[in-house]
Structures are given as structure tokens and as C-alpha cells.
Design a protein around this motif. Structure first.
Motif, short mmCIF file in Angstrom:
data_model
loop_
_atom_site.label_atom_id
_atom_site.label_comp_id
_atom_site.label_asym_id
_atom_site.label_seq_id
_atom_site.Cartn_x
_atom_site.Cartn_y
_atom_site.Cartn_z
N CYS A 1 -0.49 -8.27 11.33
CA CYS A 1 0.57 -7.53 10.20
C CYS A 1 0.28 -8.22 8.78
O CYS A 1 0.06 -9.58 8.89
N ASP B 1 -3.12 -3.85 14.35
CA ASP B 1 -2.33 -4.19 13.06
C ASP B 1 -0.92 -3.01 13.12
O ASP B 1 -1.18 -1.88 13.24
N THR B 2 -0.01 -3.74 13.25
CA THR B 2 1.39 -3.13 13.11
C THR B 2 1.84 -2.97 11.90
O THR B 2 3.07 -2.43 11.83
N THR B 3 1.14 -3.14 10.77
CA THR B 3 1.87 -3.17 9.42
C THR B 3 2.57 -1.63 9.49
O THR B 3 3.41 -1.60 8.90
N ALA C 1 5.20 -9.48 14.07
CA ALA C 1 4.36 -8.44 14.20
C ALA C 1 4.59 -7.72 15.51
O ALA C 1 3.87 -6.67 15.62
#
Length: 302
Positions: free
Chosen positions: A95, A141-143, A20
Motif C-alpha cells: 500500500c 496492492d490494497t491502495t 495494508a
């Protein structure tokens, strides 16, 4: 000697599922002059945190950390909240499981729980970390974030001007690619007249003055802009009074190139003028720039 409230050691515990972006976050904190220790055994965290710290402290924790369990880490979080010499925060990097699995597949790295297939290991690790996200002071949130984007987010939160008070993130996006995760508020700009249908504006973006003037000429623009500003004038001081550290606002349009970009820029700059700490991100423009850079690099290599 007991530390006073102004002498408390700032400390950040960084955790989240493998893949992540914990390493990127830790390095970003190190660049911000945090003393960084990665995978410190949980049993030693209290001792290190209350020792002779030379400055802000960041400790990376994951499933490989000796003594790790979600319960043990939550005990440390509770201790941080009660310890008068420490000003601690839990940073959780989130993520989607799909993206985590893809990252391990693309990099051919083995998951720390490597006794299983990547997707199964990811799912099991996320389950192991259940409860930590809800207790986190900060969730990123690293998506959809590149390493550069994640470093910018870390700087917004933990830079010299970002360790206290409220930080605001404003971003534009295209509804075609879905609403970005983690937004506190979403405003739809698709009712405004679309510069895409003007041949001379199609190739431009909301960063260009000609596009800004065109959007501003819509009879509904002024009322929309003014009411958004009035809403934020109400909400931001209220959130600040409640101790909220971060507020994220998204503007969406069809392609994420014209109307949403213009509105994000206009509102972001207006907030900055009011001395609010603000970061502005244009998801689709950032993706286009990154894609063009990759193509250019490939051409040079060829």
C-alpha cells in the motif's frame, strides 16, 4: 513418516505494513478453511508448520511479532522453499505510504511504532520490510481496494480452485484517476467511439447491451478484440508453463464507464469460457456503487 509431494501442508505467511489489510486477509483465509494463527513468534513457525496440521495453514506476521525482523522472516521463507513437507508461499500486502498514513489518521488507531508521528512510523516500517516484497510469491496492492475487494482477491488466489495454476484479473478503469497499481498489462480503449456522446447511452455502462452493440459497431473493434484475444492465447499458456501464478490486465478509457467496462467484460468472459480462472473488476463502477450505498445509509440514519 515423511510426507510425499501430494501430502505437503499448504502454508501462507501473510505480512506487509500495518494498515495494508493483513487482518482482513487473515479473516478471508479463515473463511476459506485455513487454520489461522496471527502473530505467532517466528521461532515457533517451523515447529507448527511441520506438526500435525489439520489443513492449510495461514500465519500472520508483522512488526509486533516476537522475534520479527525482515532478515529472520526471509530465513523462514528460505526454509519453506527447502522443506519437503511444506508448500509455502509469502503473501505481501502492499500500500502507498500516503494511504497508510491516512488510514491511521481516519481510524485514530495508533501505529505499532507509536513512538513517532503516523507518517514517520509508516515510513520507518516500510523501510524495515524492505526486501520482503521482492521475495514475496504474491503481492496484492490494497491502495485502491475495499475490504470486500481484498477478500475477493484472496479468494481468487487461495480458494479451492485458486491454489494452483494461473489466475487472471481483468479490470476496467478511468485514466482520469490514474492507472491502477500492479497491472501486468494495460490496453487503452480511448480510440474506440465513445458512447458518452450518445444521449441515450450516456447514463448506461459497458454492462448494458446497447453500449456493447455501439462499441462493437466501431470499424476498429473487431481487429482490436481479435488481436487482444490472440495475444492472450499466446501469453497465458506461456506464463502458465513458466509457473506464473497471477496475471493482471487493465482496460482504460476516459471515464471508466463504457468502453473499458465493455472490453473487460468481453475479454474476461472469453477467458472464462476457455476455462481460465478469471476475476473481473470495474474500478469506477465499484466506487460509484460504494458511494451510492454510503449516501443511502446516511439518508436512513438521518
Amino acid at each position: 513418516m515423511t510426507k510425499g509431494i501430494h501430502d505437503r501442508t499448504p502454508m501462507v505467511l501473510v505480512t506487509g505494513p500495518s494498515g495494508a489489510g493483513r487482518t482482513t486477509a487473515i479473516r478471508a483465509l479463515e473463511d476459506l478453511r485455513f487454520e489461522v494463527i496471527d502473530n505467532l513468534p517466528l521461532s515457533l513457525i517451523e515447529q507448527v508448520a511441520t506438526g500435525e496440521a489439520r489443513g492449510p495453514l495461514a500465519i500472520g506476521v508483522d512488526v509486533r511479532t516476537r522475534g520479527f525482523s525482515a532478515g529472520n522472516l526471509l530465513d523462514i521463507v528460505s526454509w519453506m522453499q527447502e522443506e519437503p513437507s511444506v508448500a509455502g508461499k509469502l503473501l505481501y500486502l502492499d500500500c502507498t505510504q500516503e494511504v497508510l498514513s491516512r488510514r491511521f489518521s481516519e481510524t485514530r488507531r495508533r501505529h505499532p511504532l507509536d513512538d513517532e508521528a503516523a507518517a514517520t512510523a509508516v515510513a520507518r516500517e516500510v523501510d524495515m520490510l524492505s526486501g520482503l516484497k521482492d521475495r514475496a510469491d504474491i503481492v496484492i496492492d490494497t491502495t485502491d481496494l475495499s475490504p470486500h475487494d481484498l477478500k475477493a482477491e484472496i479468494a481468487t488466489w487461495f480458494g479451492p480452485e485458486g491454489r494452483t495454476g494461473l489466475s487472471v484479473s481483468v479490470q476496467s478503469f478511468s485514466y482520469k484517476r490514474g492507472i491502477p497499481r500492479g497491472l501486468d498489462m494495460v490496453l487503452d480503449c480511448r480510440f474506440l467511439q465513445n458512447p458518452h456522446w450518445q444521449p441515450e447511452l450516456r447514463a448506461l455502462t459497458g454492462l448494458d447491451e446497447a453500449v456493447a452493440r455501439y462499441v462493437q459497431s466501431d470499424p476498429r473493434h473487431d481487429a482490436f478484440h481479435d488481436q487482444v484475444c490472440a495475444l492472450l492465447d499466446l501469453l497465458i499458456p506461456a506464463y502458465r508453463d513458466e509457473g506464473k501464478a497471477y496475471f493482471s490486465l487493465g482496460f482504460g478509457c476516459t471515464g471508466g464507464q463504457h468502453r473499458s467496462v465493455y472490453m473487460a467484460e468481453a475479454i474476461g468472459k472469453r477467458l472464462a469460457q476457455a476455462e481460465t480462472r478469471v476475476s473481473i473488476r470495474h474500478r469506477e463502477l465499484d466506487r460509484k456503487t460504494a458511494s451510492e450505498a454510503t449516501v443511502a445509509a446516511s439518508g436512513k440514519e438521518g
